[in-house]
Write an enzyme that holds these catalytic residues in place. Sequence first.
Site, PDB file in Angstrom:
ATOM      1  N   CYS A  70       1.054  -1.188  -0.087  1.00  0.00           N
ATOM      2  CA  CYS A  70      -0.048   0.077   0.160  1.00  0.00           C
ATOM      3  C   CYS A  70       0.958   1.175   0.071  1.00  0.00           C
ATOM      4  O   CYS A  70       1.833   1.422   0.847  1.00  0.00           O
ATOM      5  CB  CYS A  70      -0.970  -0.002   1.313  1.00  0.00           C
ATOM      6  SG  CYS A  70      -1.912   1.342   1.350  1.00  0.00           S
ATOM      7  N   CYS A  73       0.427   3.070   3.635  1.00  0.00           N
ATOM      8  CA  CYS A  73       0.919   2.610   4.727  1.00  0.00           C
ATOM      9  C   CYS A  73       1.982   1.659   4.958  1.00  0.00           C
ATOM     10  O   CYS A  73       2.312   0.994   5.899  1.00  0.00           O
ATOM     11  CB  CYS A  73      -0.214   2.115   5.660  1.00  0.00           C
ATOM     12  SG  CYS A  73      -1.032   0.619   5.044  1.00  0.00           S
ATOM     13  N   CYS A  88      -6.688  -4.324 -19.165  1.00  0.00           N
ATOM     14  CA  CYS A  88      -7.929  -3.495 -18.816  1.00  0.00           C
ATOM     15  C   CYS A  88      -7.235  -2.014 -18.787  1.00  0.00           C
ATOM     16  O   CYS A  88      -8.019  -1.209 -18.559  1.00  0.00           O
ATOM     17  CB  CYS A  88      -8.537  -4.104 -17.758  1.00  0.00           C
ATOM     18  SG  CYS A  88      -7.496  -4.038 -16.213  1.00  0.00           S
ATOM     19  N   CYS A 119      -7.600  -1.024   1.501  1.00  0.00           N
ATOM     20  CA  CYS A 119      -6.412  -1.770   2.352  1.00  0.00           C
ATOM     21  C   CYS A 119      -7.004  -2.006   3.568  1.00  0.00           C
ATOM     22  O   CYS A 119      -7.688  -0.990   4.194  1.00  0.00           O
ATOM     23  CB  CYS A 119      -5.291  -0.539   2.476  1.00  0.00           C
ATOM     24  SG  CYS A 119      -3.941  -1.223   3.426  1.00  0.00           S
ATOM     25  N   CYS A 122      -5.269   0.472   6.216  1.00  0.00           N
ATOM     26  CA  CYS A 122      -5.332   2.053   6.383  1.00  0.00           C
ATOM     27  C   CYS A 122      -6.772   2.401   5.838  1.00  0.00           C
ATOM     28  O   CYS A 122      -7.010   3.615   5.752  1.00  0.00           O
ATOM     29  CB  CYS A 122      -4.080   2.880   5.792  1.00  0.00           C
ATOM     30  SG  CYS A 122      -4.208   2.795   3.892  1.00  0.00           S
ATOM     31  N   HIS A 125      -8.380   3.492  -0.601  1.00  0.00           N
ATOM     32  CA  HIS A 125      -9.203   2.744  -1.768  1.00  0.00           C
ATOM     33  C   HIS A 125      -7.993   2.267  -2.960  1.00  0.00           C
ATOM     34  O   HIS A 125      -6.981   2.821  -3.040  1.00  0.00           O
ATOM     35  CB  HIS A 125      -9.930   3.800  -2.419  1.00  0.00           C
ATOM     36  CG  HIS A 125     -10.588   3.398  -3.801  1.00  0.00           C
ATOM     37  ND1 HIS A 125     -11.623   2.554  -3.821  1.00  0.00           N
ATOM     38  CD2 HIS A 125     -10.079   3.716  -5.231  1.00  0.00           C
ATOM     39  CE1 HIS A 125     -11.744   2.347  -5.048  1.00  0.00           C
ATOM     40  NE2 HIS A 125     -10.902   3.015  -5.945  1.00  0.00           N
ATOM     41  N   HIS A 128     -10.995  -2.349  -7.557  1.00  0.00           N
ATOM     42  CA  HIS A 128     -12.097  -3.297  -7.504  1.00  0.00           C
ATOM     43  C   HIS A 128     -11.841  -4.800  -7.982  1.00  0.00           C
ATOM     44  O   HIS A 128     -10.876  -4.843  -8.385  1.00  0.00           O
ATOM     45  CB  HIS A 128     -13.270  -2.735  -8.317  1.00  0.00           C
ATOM     46  CG  HIS A 128     -13.843  -1.413  -7.843  1.00  0.00           C
ATOM     47  ND1 HIS A 128     -13.301  -0.291  -8.396  1.00  0.00           N
ATOM     48  CD2 HIS A 128     -15.122  -1.346  -7.202  1.00  0.00           C
ATOM     49  CE1 HIS A 128     -13.974   0.821  -7.862  1.00  0.00           C
ATOM     50  NE2 HIS A 128     -14.900   0.102  -7.093  1.00  0.00           N
ATOM     51  N   ASP A 132     -13.838 -12.034 -13.570  1.00  0.00           N
ATOM     52  CA  ASP A 132     -13.297 -12.413 -15.000  1.00  0.00           C
ATOM     53  C   ASP A 132     -11.848 -12.537 -15.053  1.00  0.00           C
ATOM     54  O   ASP A 132     -11.214 -12.489 -16.277  1.00  0.00           O
ATOM     55  CB  ASP A 132     -13.826 -11.520 -16.171  1.00  0.00           C
ATOM     56  CG  ASP A 132     -13.182  -9.971 -15.683  1.00  0.00           C
ATOM     57  OD1 ASP A 132     -12.689  -9.938 -14.703  1.00  0.00           O
ATOM     58  OD2 ASP A 132     -13.464  -9.195 -16.326  1.00  0.00           O
ATOM     59  N   ARG A 140     -10.267 -10.943 -10.713  1.00  0.00           N
ATOM     60  CA  ARG A 140      -9.327  -9.948 -11.098  1.00  0.00           C
ATOM     61  C   ARG A 140      -9.277  -8.824 -10.325  1.00  0.00           C
ATOM     62  O   ARG A 140     -10.488  -8.116 -10.202  1.00  0.00           O
ATOM     63  CB  ARG A 140      -9.800  -9.527 -12.594  1.00  0.00           C
ATOM     64  CG  ARG A 140      -8.907  -8.404 -13.264  1.00  0.00           C
ATOM     65  CD  ARG A 140      -9.394  -8.224 -14.598  1.00  0.00           C
ATOM     66  NE  ARG A 140     -10.631  -7.959 -14.867  1.00  0.00           N
ATOM     67  CZ  ARG A 140     -11.070  -6.806 -14.944  1.00  0.00           C
ATOM     68  NH1 ARG A 140     -10.663  -5.540 -14.740  1.00  0.00           N
ATOM     69  NH2 ARG A 140     -12.581  -6.419 -15.185  1.00  0.00           N
ATOM     70  N   CYS A 142      -8.301  -5.591 -10.006  1.00  0.00           N
ATOM     71  CA  CYS A 142      -7.909  -4.507 -10.700  1.00  0.00           C
ATOM     72  C   CYS A 142      -7.612  -3.074  -9.633  1.00  0.00           C
ATOM     73  O   CYS A 142      -8.726  -2.634  -9.329  1.00  0.00           O
ATOM     74  CB  CYS A 142      -9.213  -3.991 -11.778  1.00  0.00           C
ATOM     75  SG  CYS A 142      -8.834  -2.901 -12.903  1.00  0.00           S
TER      76      CYS A 142
END
Length: 153
Positions: A70, A73, A88, A119, A122, A125, A128, A132, A140, A142
Site C-alpha cells: 500500500c 501505509c 484492462c 487496504c 489504512c 481505496h 475493485h 473475470d 481479477r 483491478c
Amino acid sequence: MKYLNILAILLITACSTQGQNSKVQTIDKSEEEWKAELTELEYYILREKGTERPWTGEYNEHKEKGVYTCAACGNILFYSNAKFDSHCGWPSYFEYATDSSVVESKDYSHGMVRTEITCAKCGGHLGHVFNDGPPPTGLRYCINSVSLDFVAE
C-alpha cells in the site's frame, strides 16, 4: 526509512503462522494528516476513491518479481506471482497476499454494483475485484498503480 519499514513488515509476515487469520492493526489518521503525507493524486485515489486513467499507471506493465504494498501505509497487498496482464489498463492480480491485505465491500457508485477493494490496514481505496480473472481463483483484482508501492525481490 520507508524501505526498512517495508522490509520489517515482510519479515514479520514471513515468520507468522500460515493460514492463521491475524487481527490487523489499523491506522487511524485525520484527513488533514493524510493530505500532508500523500501526493495530491495519491490522496484523490486512496482517500477520495478516485481512479487513475487506464494505461497510465507505473505498475500496469510492470514485470519485476517482488511485493506490491500500500502506497499509504506499506501493508503487503499482492505478490508479483499473482499479477497477470488483463489488458484492462490497470495492474491486475488473481489473489491478494494475506488475510491482512485487503477488505472487500459493496460499491454502489456510478450506477453500478461492484466490489471495492480497500487496504485492510489504512482503509485506502485500491480498486475493485471482478469475476473475470484467470485460474485458480477466477478473480481479477483491478488496482490503481498510484495506490501501490513495489519492493523488488
